[in-house]
Design a protein around this motif. Structure first.
Motif, PDB file in Angstrom:
ATOM      1  N   GLY A 174       2.442   6.496  -6.842  1.00 33.53           N
ATOM      2  CA  GLY A 174       1.380   7.386  -7.287  1.00 33.53           C
ATOM      3  C   GLY A 174       1.741   8.862  -7.167  1.00 33.53           C
ATOM      4  O   GLY A 174       1.052   9.715  -7.726  1.00 33.53           O
ATOM      5  N   GLN A 175       2.794   9.167  -6.442  1.00 35.09           N
ATOM      6  CA  GLN A 175       3.226  10.555  -6.269  1.00 35.09           C
ATOM      7  C   GLN A 175       4.236  10.982  -7.338  1.00 35.09           C
ATOM      8  O   GLN A 175       4.760  12.097  -7.289  1.00 35.09           O
ATOM      9  CB  GLN A 175       3.835  10.743  -4.869  1.00 35.09           C
ATOM     10  CG  GLN A 175       2.886  10.457  -3.743  1.00 35.09           C
ATOM     11  CD  GLN A 175       1.658  11.334  -3.791  1.00 35.09           C
ATOM     12  OE1 GLN A 175       1.758  12.551  -3.931  1.00 35.09           O
ATOM     13  NE2 GLN A 175       0.494  10.719  -3.713  1.00 35.09           N
ATOM     14  N   LEU A 211       8.583  14.678  -1.030  1.00 40.77           N
ATOM     15  CA  LEU A 211       7.481  14.586  -0.074  1.00 40.77           C
ATOM     16  C   LEU A 211       7.912  14.907   1.351  1.00 40.77           C
ATOM     17  O   LEU A 211       7.200  15.591   2.083  1.00 40.77           O
ATOM     18  CB  LEU A 211       6.861  13.183  -0.112  1.00 40.77           C
ATOM     19  CG  LEU A 211       6.125  12.802  -1.399  1.00 40.77           C
ATOM     20  CD1 LEU A 211       5.713  11.338  -1.348  1.00 40.77           C
ATOM     21  CD2 LEU A 211       4.923  13.689  -1.624  1.00 40.77           C
ATOM     22  N   GLU A 219       0.829  -1.205   0.000  1.00 37.79           N
ATOM     23  CA  GLU A 219       0.000   0.000   0.000  1.00 37.79           C
ATOM     24  C   GLU A 219       0.865   1.258   0.000  1.00 37.79           C
ATOM     25  O   GLU A 219       0.612   2.208  -0.752  1.00 37.79           O
ATOM     26  CB  GLU A 219      -0.920  -0.024   1.213  1.00 37.79           C
ATOM     27  CG  GLU A 219      -1.902   1.110   1.266  1.00 37.79           C
ATOM     28  CD  GLU A 219      -2.807   1.016   2.494  1.00 37.79           C
ATOM     29  OE1 GLU A 219      -3.527   1.993   2.730  1.00 37.79           O
ATOM     30  OE2 GLU A 219      -2.783  -0.001   3.211  1.00 37.79           O
ATOM     31  N   LEU A 220       1.910   1.271   0.818  1.00 37.91           N
ATOM     32  CA  LEU A 220       2.817   2.413   0.865  1.00 37.91           C
ATOM     33  C   LEU A 220       3.589   2.551  -0.444  1.00 37.91           C
ATOM     34  O   LEU A 220       3.767   3.654  -0.961  1.00 37.91           O
ATOM     35  CB  LEU A 220       3.780   2.281   2.049  1.00 37.91           C
ATOM     36  CG  LEU A 220       4.743   3.435   2.278  1.00 37.91           C
ATOM     37  CD1 LEU A 220       4.001   4.749   2.455  1.00 37.91           C
ATOM     38  CD2 LEU A 220       5.608   3.153   3.505  1.00 37.91           C
ATOM     39  N   TYR A 221       4.025   1.440  -0.993  1.00 38.77           N
ATOM     40  CA  TYR A 221       4.732   1.466  -2.269  1.00 38.77           C
ATOM     41  C   TYR A 221       3.852   2.076  -3.367  1.00 38.77           C
ATOM     42  O   TYR A 221       4.293   2.914  -4.147  1.00 38.77           O
ATOM     43  CB  TYR A 221       5.179   0.061  -2.662  1.00 38.77           C
ATOM     44  CG  TYR A 221       5.910   0.023  -3.978  1.00 38.77           C
ATOM     45  CD1 TYR A 221       7.255   0.360  -4.058  1.00 38.77           C
ATOM     46  CD2 TYR A 221       5.253  -0.326  -5.148  1.00 38.77           C
ATOM     47  CE1 TYR A 221       7.934   0.347  -5.261  1.00 38.77           C
ATOM     48  CE2 TYR A 221       5.913  -0.338  -6.361  1.00 38.77           C
ATOM     49  CZ  TYR A 221       7.252  -0.010  -6.412  1.00 38.77           C
ATOM     50  OH  TYR A 221       7.909  -0.019  -7.609  1.00 38.77           O
ATOM     51  N   GLN A 222       2.579   1.649  -3.409  1.00 41.82           N
ATOM     52  CA  GLN A 222       1.651   2.183  -4.404  1.00 41.82           C
ATOM     53  C   GLN A 222       1.464   3.689  -4.203  1.00 41.82           C
ATOM     54  O   GLN A 222       1.366   4.437  -5.166  1.00 41.82           O
ATOM     55  CB  GLN A 222       0.302   1.466  -4.324  1.00 41.82           C
ATOM     56  CG  GLN A 222       0.355  -0.002  -4.715  1.00 41.82           C
ATOM     57  CD  GLN A 222       0.826  -0.222  -6.138  1.00 41.82           C
ATOM     58  OE1 GLN A 222       0.583   0.583  -7.018  1.00 41.82           O
ATOM     59  NE2 GLN A 222       1.524  -1.316  -6.363  1.00 41.82           N
ATOM     60  N   TYR A 223       1.402   4.132  -2.953  1.00 42.85           N
ATOM     61  CA  TYR A 223       1.263   5.565  -2.665  1.00 42.85           C
ATOM     62  C   TYR A 223       2.469   6.334  -3.198  1.00 42.85           C
ATOM     63  O   TYR A 223       2.322   7.358  -3.866  1.00 42.85           O
ATOM     64  CB  TYR A 223       1.092   5.805  -1.164  1.00 42.85           C
ATOM     65  CG  TYR A 223       1.072   7.282  -0.823  1.00 42.85           C
ATOM     66  CD1 TYR A 223      -0.082   8.033  -1.021  1.00 42.85           C
ATOM     67  CD2 TYR A 223       2.209   7.915  -0.356  1.00 42.85           C
ATOM     68  CE1 TYR A 223      -0.094   9.400  -0.748  1.00 42.85           C
ATOM     69  CE2 TYR A 223       2.209   9.273  -0.082  1.00 42.85           C
ATOM     70  CZ  TYR A 223       1.050  10.012  -0.274  1.00 42.85           C
ATOM     71  OH  TYR A 223       1.045  11.356  -0.013  1.00 42.85           O
ATOM     72  N   ILE A 224       3.666   5.833  -2.892  1.00 40.83           N
ATOM     73  CA  ILE A 224       4.879   6.515  -3.348  1.00 40.83           C
ATOM     74  C   ILE A 224       4.907   6.558  -4.876  1.00 40.83           C
ATOM     75  O   ILE A 224       5.156   7.611  -5.469  1.00 40.83           O
ATOM     76  CB  ILE A 224       6.151   5.829  -2.790  1.00 40.83           C
ATOM     77  CG1 ILE A 224       6.217   5.998  -1.268  1.00 40.83           C
ATOM     78  CG2 ILE A 224       7.414   6.388  -3.454  1.00 40.83           C
ATOM     79  CD1 ILE A 224       7.259   5.126  -0.597  1.00 40.83           C
TER      80      ILE A 224
END
Length: 166
Positions: A16-17, A32, A9-14
């Motif tokens: 996505g940025q 960030l 989930e964190l990897y996908q967030y990063i």
């Protein structure tokens, strides 16, 4: 080079940025965390590689059209399990802990499952080395999917979504 493990989930967030093609995870995190992409810190002696712990989740991989192409409940059941196995290769062996009162649900061979109960009708989960019993009713199959999802780290809500794919 330093390596850190982060959850999917964190990897996908990063990821996505990302603001430009070729932007590295270090650049994204620097922007960030430090708030200014123009800040150029001293180069690290060793670059950091970000590695997700979980390769993905079933919702990234499931194709509803392929799922609907499966005409039988057993076909959909095997398709969903195969997709879960693909998403969680390293963790999928946890399904071996899922058992009924008097029978095994998952095993390494058809013989193992047949010996553990009568009329199990074991089938190989496609693209894996795991077998599953298929001679159970749809409610039991849904329970097996729910327990599998929970073992693989899905939330109760996502486990129910997976169950409802059947």
């Amino acid at each position: 080079m330093k390596t850190i493990e982060i959850d999917d989930e964190l990897y996908q967030y990063i990821a996505g940025q990302t603001q430009r093609i070729g932007e590295s995870a270090s650049d994204i995190l620097r922007r960030l965390l430090l708030g200014d992409s123009s800040i150029q810190p001293e180069p690290l002696a060793e670059p950091v590689v970000v590695t997700p712990v979980i390769s993905s989740n079933i919702f990234d991989l499931i194709n509803r059209q392929d799922l609907q192409a499966e005409q039988s409940v057993v076909g959909r059941f095997l398709f969903i399990l195969s997709t879960l196995a693909r998403a969680h290769k390293k963790q999928f062996a946890k399904v071996l802990d899922i058992k009924g009162r008097n029978r095994l649900y998952f095993g390494h061979s058809a013989e193992e499952l047949s010996e553990a109960g009568s009329s199990t009708n074991p089938k190989l989960i496609p693209n894996t080395n795991f077998w599953v019993i298929t001679n159970s009713n749809t409610t039991r199959k849904k329970m097996m999917l729910t327990e599998t999802a929970l073992k693989l780290g899905y939330s109760e809500q996502d486990a129910e979504r997976i169950r409802d794919l059947l």
